[in-house]
Motif scaffolding. Structure first.
Motif, PDB file in Angstrom:
ATOM      1  N   THR A 146       0.829  -1.214   0.000  1.00  0.00           N
ATOM      2  CA  THR A 146       0.000   0.000   0.000  1.00  0.00           C
ATOM      3  C   THR A 146       0.860   1.258   0.000  1.00  0.00           C
ATOM      4  O   THR A 146       0.610   2.182  -0.789  1.00  0.00           O
ATOM      5  CB  THR A 146      -0.937   0.001   1.220  1.00  0.00           C
ATOM      6  N   GLN A 182       2.887   2.784  -3.111  1.00  0.00           N
ATOM      7  CA  GLN A 182       2.246   3.743  -4.025  1.00  0.00           C
ATOM      8  C   GLN A 182       2.626   5.179  -3.680  1.00  0.00           C
ATOM      9  O   GLN A 182       2.369   6.103  -4.453  1.00  0.00           O
ATOM     10  CB  GLN A 182       0.706   3.575  -3.965  1.00  0.00           C
ATOM     11  N   LYS A 232      -7.836  -6.187   3.044  1.00  0.00           N
ATOM     12  CA  LYS A 232      -8.281  -5.381   1.905  1.00  0.00           C
ATOM     13  C   LYS A 232      -9.180  -4.196   2.283  1.00  0.00           C
ATOM     14  O   LYS A 232      -8.924  -3.080   1.825  1.00  0.00           O
ATOM     15  CB  LYS A 232      -8.984  -6.281   0.875  1.00  0.00           C
ATOM     16  N   CYS A 274      -9.357  -2.274   4.664  1.00  0.00           N
ATOM     17  CA  CYS A 274      -8.779  -1.119   5.351  1.00  0.00           C
ATOM     18  C   CYS A 274      -7.671  -0.429   4.553  1.00  0.00           C
ATOM     19  O   CYS A 274      -7.220   0.659   4.936  1.00  0.00           O
ATOM     20  CB  CYS A 274      -8.278  -1.503   6.745  1.00  0.00           C
ATOM     21  N   LEU A 275      -7.261  -1.001   3.442  1.00  0.00           N
ATOM     22  CA  LEU A 275      -6.080  -0.474   2.752  1.00  0.00           C
ATOM     23  C   LEU A 275      -6.275   0.930   2.189  1.00  0.00           C
ATOM     24  O   LEU A 275      -5.332   1.728   2.152  1.00  0.00           O
ATOM     25  CB  LEU A 275      -5.620  -1.449   1.662  1.00  0.00           C
ATOM     26  N   GLN A 276      -7.499   1.246   1.753  1.00  0.00           N
ATOM     27  CA  GLN A 276      -7.723   2.612   1.249  1.00  0.00           C
ATOM     28  C   GLN A 276      -7.544   3.640   2.372  1.00  0.00           C
ATOM     29  O   GLN A 276      -7.060   4.750   2.134  1.00  0.00           O
ATOM     30  CB  GLN A 276      -9.106   2.761   0.598  1.00  0.00           C
ATOM     31  N   TYR A 277      -7.908   3.248   3.595  1.00  0.00           N
ATOM     32  CA  TYR A 277      -7.733   4.157   4.740  1.00  0.00           C
ATOM     33  C   TYR A 277      -6.259   4.241   5.141  1.00  0.00           C
ATOM     34  O   TYR A 277      -5.773   5.291   5.531  1.00  0.00           O
ATOM     35  CB  TYR A 277      -8.586   3.696   5.919  1.00  0.00           C
ATOM     36  N   ARG A 299      -3.765   3.999   3.157  1.00  0.00           N
ATOM     37  CA  ARG A 299      -3.139   4.878   2.164  1.00  0.00           C
ATOM     38  C   ARG A 299      -3.480   6.345   2.431  1.00  0.00           C
ATOM     39  O   ARG A 299      -2.621   7.219   2.408  1.00  0.00           O
ATOM     40  CB  ARG A 299      -3.605   4.470   0.761  1.00  0.00           C
ATOM     41  N   GLN A 300      -4.753   6.590   2.714  1.00  0.00           N
ATOM     42  CA  GLN A 300      -5.221   7.969   2.926  1.00  0.00           C
ATOM     43  C   GLN A 300      -4.527   8.592   4.147  1.00  0.00           C
ATOM     44  O   GLN A 300      -4.041   9.734   4.081  1.00  0.00           O
ATOM     45  CB  GLN A 300      -6.742   7.939   3.142  1.00  0.00           C
ATOM     46  N   GLU A 318      -0.775   9.142   3.489  1.00  0.00           N
ATOM     47  CA  GLU A 318      -0.619  10.266   2.547  1.00  0.00           C
ATOM     48  C   GLU A 318      -0.749  11.608   3.282  1.00  0.00           C
ATOM     49  O   GLU A 318       0.043  12.528   3.082  1.00  0.00           O
ATOM     50  CB  GLU A 318      -1.700  10.143   1.471  1.00  0.00           C
ATOM     51  N   ASP A 350     -16.005  -5.838   6.223  1.00  0.00           N
ATOM     52  CA  ASP A 350     -15.988  -4.800   5.186  1.00  0.00           C
ATOM     53  C   ASP A 350     -17.119  -3.788   5.345  1.00  0.00           C
ATOM     54  O   ASP A 350     -17.582  -3.194   4.389  1.00  0.00           O
ATOM     55  CB  ASP A 350     -15.971  -5.423   3.789  1.00  0.00           C
TER      56      ASP A 350
END
Lengths: 255, 255
Positions: free
Chosen positions: A27, A30, A144, A146-149, A151-152, A155, A176
């Motif tokens: 993650t 990126q 899976k 939680c990965l968008q969080y 990354r957010q 970042e 999920d």
């Protein structure tokens, strides 16, 4: 973010082969150049332990294509110290992420957790640091959702930094149905131990640590509440352990 | 103090045979009934580590006449957990004292210290707890000049208790020029690591952790200042690691 690609140190306490550190590494890849330094064996519950009485090993490993990775014979905190001193050599990384831990590190668990102690050590080194944990102890944990969080949050920390002397403790509920993120305080709670006493073949007793978490906090602003209500909890953590409010009490004792 | 004799748990991280725990035990014996539970081997730098992956031993030993003593194969925090659960069995001690550590646990060392983590665990259990440390690493350390202060502080804590969720971190300078006690905050500082790289007979490198303490704090209200000026430092410590002041900052991020 600086124009140069940021460098990101990835550590954990479950060991270098844990699925959680792979998910975290993929993650944050990126967002910058990743260096992984992780224990060569599981180090759960190691807290802020460091290795004093024996020497440490630090060896390059090739687990995933094109990723700079090292395994270390020490504790999670040793990993951060070795990374800063022997790998980054004074040019500190722009971010330190720890985890994703297989199992929660909310409430009082922040103290026992090797995952969180590695992030604390990163923060002591002046590196913006985050520990991530998921409420699933199994090797089959599904990271899976939680990965968008992950990354957010990573970042945002890269872009904004963190208040001096602080780091983040991020915990995710399993499943999920994640409803979003809550900024929280550490819930008051403790483990009620129940040591499991057994007899060895030589009739000498030994004890397995086991126990149950006791929540002593009905607040709706805690990490426990957030997780119970399907939010990811984000607790800002500090390593100044002074109970500043107690200083005047002690001064009144006339010691 | 209650009319019944108070019970006092004595722990450390240097191990059950260390001179420091003997000095502490003999001092608090003047205040109540003492039970000693200490690691069977040195556990310096173990921080808040607990033993999860293997079982623990807890064995009665007879080192000093008439003293109830146990050695434990685990960490300082394990010692406190086993004491509460297997020895005191729910009837908690009135006081938990840890040390006297051979070596300082001021400033950031509170996090790495097994001595202090044992006291933190006592406080988590709701027991008034104090960690004591002396600025002398040697086995020949002279604890005598600080014992009157150890007794005085332990007596006060037995009488008054401590504010909820806090414990004390008490450090003594070496020598007999002690000017008194200062209530302090934890000084900002960190260790600058310098790993000592060596080669084993098989030409593989290994590393010894070493380093130098860096003080980043000119305050005269810190434990480092007090010790440098020949005062004993008393820092109230808490185990709520939330950086409460950072919550509003994070909320403004709109995560």
């Amino acid at each position: 973010m600086s124009k140069q690609q940021p460098t990101i140190l990835v550590v954990n306490d479950d060991g270098i082969t844990a699925p959680g550190i792979k998910a975290l590494m993929e993650t944050v890849q990126q967002l910058g150049r990743v260096v992984v330094v992780a224990p060569d064996s599981p180090q759960s519950g190691m807290g802020h332990a460091i290795t004093i009485g024996k020497p440490l090993r630090l060896d390059r490993v090739e687990l995933y294509d094109g990723v700079e990775m090292y395994k270390c014979s020490g504790t999670p905190v040793d990993c951060v110290k070795l990374a800063v001193n022997r790998i980054f050599r004074g040019k500190k990384p722009d971010l330190c992420v720890s985890g994703i831990n297989h199992g929660l590190n909310n409430s009082i668990n922040v103290l026992y957790s090797g995952t969180m102690s590695a992030a604390v050590e990163g923060a002591i080194e002046g590196i913006p640091s985050i520990g991530f944990s998921l409420d699933d102890y199994t090797l089959q944990a599904n990271f899976k959702p939680c990965l968008q969080y992950v990354r957010q949050i990573a970042e945002q920390v890269l872009q904004r930094g963190l208040p001096s002397g602080t780091l983040l403790n991020v915990n995710f509920p399993a499943g999920d149905n994640l409803k979003g993120i809550k900024v929280c305080r550490q819930a008051h709670g403790k483990w009620a131990e129940e040591f499991d006493e057994r007899m060895d073949p030589h009739k000498r007793p030994y004890y397995w640590l086991t126990g149950e978490f006791q929540l002593n906090d009905q607040g709706q602003d805690t990490d426990v509440w957030a997780l119970d209500n399907n939010y990811a909890s984000v607790v800002p953590v500090q390593f100044d352990m002074t109970a500043h409010h107690a200083i005047s009490v002690l001064n009144s004792w006339g010691l």
